[in-house]
Scaffold this motif. Structure first.
Motif, PDB file in Angstrom:
ATOM      1  N   LEU A 206     -15.268  35.204 -16.908  1.00  0.00           N
ATOM      2  CA  LEU A 206     -14.369  34.378 -17.719  1.00  0.00           C
ATOM      3  C   LEU A 206     -14.548  32.897 -17.395  1.00  0.00           C
ATOM      4  N   LEU A 207     -14.571  32.576 -16.112  1.00  0.00           N
ATOM      5  CA  LEU A 207     -14.743  31.181 -15.706  1.00  0.00           C
ATOM      6  C   LEU A 207     -16.151  30.687 -16.010  1.00  0.00           C
ATOM      7  N   GLY A 208     -17.148  31.534 -15.836  1.00  0.00           N
ATOM      8  CA  GLY A 208     -18.512  31.151 -16.169  1.00  0.00           C
ATOM      9  C   GLY A 208     -18.651  30.826 -17.648  1.00  0.00           C
ATOM     10  N   ALA A 209     -18.023  31.631 -18.490  1.00  0.00           N
ATOM     11  CA  ALA A 209     -18.064  31.382 -19.935  1.00  0.00           C
ATOM     12  C   ALA A 209     -17.352  30.081 -20.301  1.00  0.00           C
ATOM     13  N   ALA A 210     -16.426  29.659 -19.443  1.00  0.00           N
ATOM     14  CA  ALA A 210     -15.688  28.410 -19.677  1.00  0.00           C
ATOM     15  C   ALA A 210     -16.428  27.198 -19.129  1.00  0.00           C
TER      16      ALA A 210
ATOM     17  N   PHE B 199      -7.285  29.938 -21.817  1.00  0.00           N
ATOM     18  CA  PHE B 199      -6.702  29.446 -20.573  1.00  0.00           C
ATOM     19  C   PHE B 199      -7.810  28.963 -19.633  1.00  0.00           C
ATOM     20  N   ALA B 200      -8.871  29.762 -19.486  1.00  0.00           N
ATOM     21  CA  ALA B 200      -9.991  29.379 -18.619  1.00  0.00           C
ATOM     22  C   ALA B 200     -10.683  28.129 -19.158  1.00  0.00           C
ATOM     23  N   ASP B 201     -10.836  28.046 -20.474  1.00  0.00           N
ATOM     24  CA  ASP B 201     -11.421  26.844 -21.082  1.00  0.00           C
ATOM     25  C   ASP B 201     -10.608  25.605 -20.733  1.00  0.00           C
TER      26      ASP B 201
END
Length: 112
Positions: free
Chosen positions: A91-95, A32-34
């Motif tokens: 999560l957003l950083g990983a995306a 979803f974040a991706d």
């Protein structure tokens, strides 16, 4: 529409992408974040809000809204899917999002 469906439909890039009070309901929060990140144009902004994994949030969403008041069907919220601000930022950083701020929002009910 879900962000994944928008991407599949060939949606363009957006200046601002918002996902408010939905993260705790998705099956795969990393995917979803991706998808949110992919929908955002370079230099754009992604805003996400979700229930913080705290006893207060559990009480408000599950105990009060679902059980006592019946505002939502029982089982709408799963406490294990609530995310802390640090978890959302990771999560957003990983995306691929550059996280500028990650902090809890406090709802203060007011009369009328």
């Amino acid at each position: 529409a879900t962000p994944e469906a928008l991407l599949d439909a060939g949606a363009g890039s957006y200046d601002v992408v918002c996902a408010l009070e939905v993260l705790e309901h998705v099956a795969d929060d990393a995917a979803f974040a991706d998808a949110l990140s992919a929908l955002c144009r370079p230099g754009g902004h992604v805003f996400v809000s979700t229930l913080n994994r705290t006893p207060l949030a559990y009480g408000a969403a599950v105990v009060v809204a679902e059980r006592w008041l019946g505002l939502l069907p029982r089982g709408t919220h799963d406490y294990e899917k609530f995310r802390t601000p640090d978890e959302v930022a990771a999560l957003l950083g990983a995306a691929g999002c550059a996280v500028a701020d990650a902090r809890p929002v406090h709802h203060v009910p007011s009369p009328g």
